[in-house]
Design a protein around this motif. Sequence first.
Motif, short mmCIF file in Angstrom:
data_model
loop_
_atom_site.label_atom_id
_atom_site.label_comp_id
_atom_site.label_asym_id
_atom_site.label_seq_id
_atom_site.Cartn_x
_atom_site.Cartn_y
_atom_site.Cartn_z
N GLN A 96 -33.96 31.26 -17.01
CA GLN A 96 -32.94 31.11 -15.96
C GLN A 96 -32.50 29.64 -15.91
O GLN A 96 -33.33 28.75 -15.72
CB GLN A 96 -33.54 31.53 -14.62
N VAL A 97 -31.21 29.41 -16.09
CA VAL A 97 -30.67 28.06 -16.03
C VAL A 97 -30.26 27.75 -14.60
O VAL A 97 -29.53 28.52 -13.97
CB VAL A 97 -29.44 27.92 -16.96
N HIS A 98 -30.75 26.63 -14.11
CA HIS A 98 -30.36 26.19 -12.77
C HIS A 98 -29.35 25.07 -12.89
O HIS A 98 -29.40 24.24 -13.81
CB HIS A 98 -31.60 25.71 -11.99
N LEU A 99 -28.43 25.04 -11.93
CA LEU A 99 -27.34 24.07 -11.92
C LEU A 99 -27.37 23.30 -10.61
O LEU A 99 -27.48 23.92 -9.55
CB LEU A 99 -26.00 24.78 -12.09
N VAL A 100 -27.25 21.99 -10.68
CA VAL A 100 -27.28 21.16 -9.48
C VAL A 100 -26.00 20.35 -9.40
O VAL A 100 -25.73 19.51 -10.26
CB VAL A 100 -28.50 20.23 -9.47
N GLU A 101 -25.22 20.62 -8.36
CA GLU A 101 -23.95 19.94 -8.14
C GLU A 101 -24.11 18.77 -7.19
O GLU A 101 -24.97 18.79 -6.31
CB GLU A 101 -22.91 20.90 -7.56
N SER A 102 -23.25 17.76 -7.36
CA SER A 102 -23.22 16.62 -6.45
C SER A 102 -21.86 15.96 -6.53
O SER A 102 -21.04 16.31 -7.38
CB SER A 102 -24.32 15.60 -6.82
N GLY A 103 -21.62 15.02 -5.63
CA GLY A 103 -20.40 14.24 -5.67
C GLY A 103 -19.35 14.58 -4.65
O GLY A 103 -18.31 13.91 -4.58
N GLY A 104 -19.58 15.62 -3.86
CA GLY A 104 -18.60 15.98 -2.84
C GLY A 104 -18.53 14.95 -1.73
O GLY A 104 -19.33 14.02 -1.67
N GLY A 105 -17.56 15.13 -0.86
CA GLY A 105 -17.41 14.22 0.27
C GLY A 105 -16.10 14.46 0.98
O GLY A 105 -15.42 15.47 0.74
N SER A 106 -15.75 13.52 1.85
CA SER A 106 -14.51 13.61 2.61
C SER A 106 -13.55 12.55 2.10
O SER A 106 -13.93 11.37 1.98
CB SER A 106 -14.78 13.40 4.09
N VAL A 107 -12.32 12.96 1.83
CA VAL A 107 -11.30 12.03 1.37
C VAL A 107 -9.99 12.35 2.06
O VAL A 107 -9.78 13.46 2.55
CB VAL A 107 -11.09 12.10 -0.17
N GLN A 108 -9.10 11.38 2.03
CA GLN A 108 -7.76 11.59 2.57
C GLN A 108 -6.88 12.25 1.51
O GLN A 108 -7.15 12.14 0.31
CB GLN A 108 -7.16 10.26 3.01
N PRO A 109 -5.83 12.91 1.95
CA PRO A 109 -4.88 13.48 0.97
C PRO A 109 -4.39 12.40 0.01
O PRO A 109 -4.12 11.26 0.41
CB PRO A 109 -3.75 14.00 1.86
N GLY A 110 -4.31 12.77 -1.27
CA GLY A 110 -3.93 11.82 -2.30
C GLY A 110 -5.10 11.10 -2.93
O GLY A 110 -4.93 10.41 -3.95
N GLY A 111 -6.28 11.26 -2.36
CA GLY A 111 -7.46 10.59 -2.88
C GLY A 111 -8.07 11.30 -4.07
O GLY A 111 -7.56 12.32 -4.54
N SER A 112 -9.18 10.73 -4.53
CA SER A 112 -9.86 11.26 -5.72
C SER A 112 -11.35 11.39 -5.47
O SER A 112 -11.93 10.69 -4.64
CB SER A 112 -9.65 10.31 -6.91
N LEU A 113 -11.96 12.33 -6.19
CA LEU A 113 -13.40 12.51 -6.19
C LEU A 113 -13.82 12.97 -7.57
O LEU A 113 -13.04 13.63 -8.27
CB LEU A 113 -13.85 13.57 -5.18
N ARG A 114 -15.06 12.66 -7.94
CA ARG A 114 -15.61 13.19 -9.19
C ARG A 114 -16.88 13.95 -8.86
O ARG A 114 -17.84 13.38 -8.32
CB ARG A 114 -15.91 12.09 -10.20
N LEU A 115 -16.88 15.22 -9.20
CA LEU A 115 -18.05 16.07 -9.02
C LEU A 115 -18.88 16.08 -10.29
O LEU A 115 -18.35 15.99 -11.40
CB LEU A 115 -17.63 17.49 -8.66
N SER A 116 -20.19 16.21 -10.11
CA SER A 116 -21.12 16.27 -11.24
C SER A 116 -21.96 17.53 -11.15
O SER A 116 -22.27 18.00 -10.04
CB SER A 116 -22.04 15.05 -11.24
N CYS A 117 -22.36 18.02 -12.29
CA CYS A 117 -23.24 19.20 -12.35
C CYS A 117 -24.23 18.98 -13.49
O CYS A 117 -23.83 18.74 -14.63
CB CYS A 117 -22.42 20.46 -12.60
N VAL A 118 -25.50 19.06 -13.16
CA VAL A 118 -26.55 18.90 -14.17
C VAL A 118 -27.30 20.21 -14.34
O VAL A 118 -27.89 20.71 -13.38
CB VAL A 118 -27.53 17.78 -13.77
N PRO A 119 -27.28 20.78 -15.52
CA PRO A 119 -28.03 22.02 -15.77
C PRO A 119 -29.49 21.70 -16.08
O PRO A 119 -29.82 20.59 -16.48
CB PRO A 119 -27.33 22.63 -16.99
N SER A 120 -30.34 22.71 -15.91
CA SER A 120 -31.77 22.53 -16.15
C SER A 120 -32.12 22.65 -17.63
O SER A 120 -33.29 22.56 -17.99
CB SER A 120 -32.57 23.55 -15.34
N THR A 121 -31.10 22.86 -18.46
CA THR A 121 -31.31 22.95 -19.89
C THR A 121 -30.34 22.03 -20.60
O THR A 121 -29.50 21.39 -19.95
CB THR A 121 -31.12 24.41 -20.37
#
Length: 121
Positions: free
Chosen positions: A1-26
């Motif tokens: 079973q592969v597990h996935l861990v997401e991060s990088g979310g948050g609150s931003v204003q319209p027009g802003g940017s974010l980068r999300l990350s996901c690390v799998p267990s394999t």
Amino acid sequence: QVHLVESGGGSVQPGGSLRLSCVPSTNIDSIVYLGWYRQAPGKQRELVAAHTRSGITDYADSVKDRFAISRDNANNTLYLQMSSLKPEDTADYFCSRLRRVNSDWEHIGSWGQGTQVTVSS
């Protein structure tokens, strides 16, 4: 079973940017298809971006030209770079293993806990 861990979310204003990350267990290079889904309050979970091991990408029309999916084998991480964010991008975001069924993408395996993105002024 592969597990996935997401991060990088948050609150931003319209027009802003974010980068999300996901690390799998394999080893990420062992996963042929990966993608990002999102689920807004009261709505169904939808696929917004897909990435193949060969580097082919696929995007939902609602995020095309604003979001970019990529994978970094050296860091064993899947990314979702989100730019020009809009209030309607507000959702919980989940990365996912995918499979190809005819011309459609389907989620396979387990879901991670997700990461919350809020776009608001």
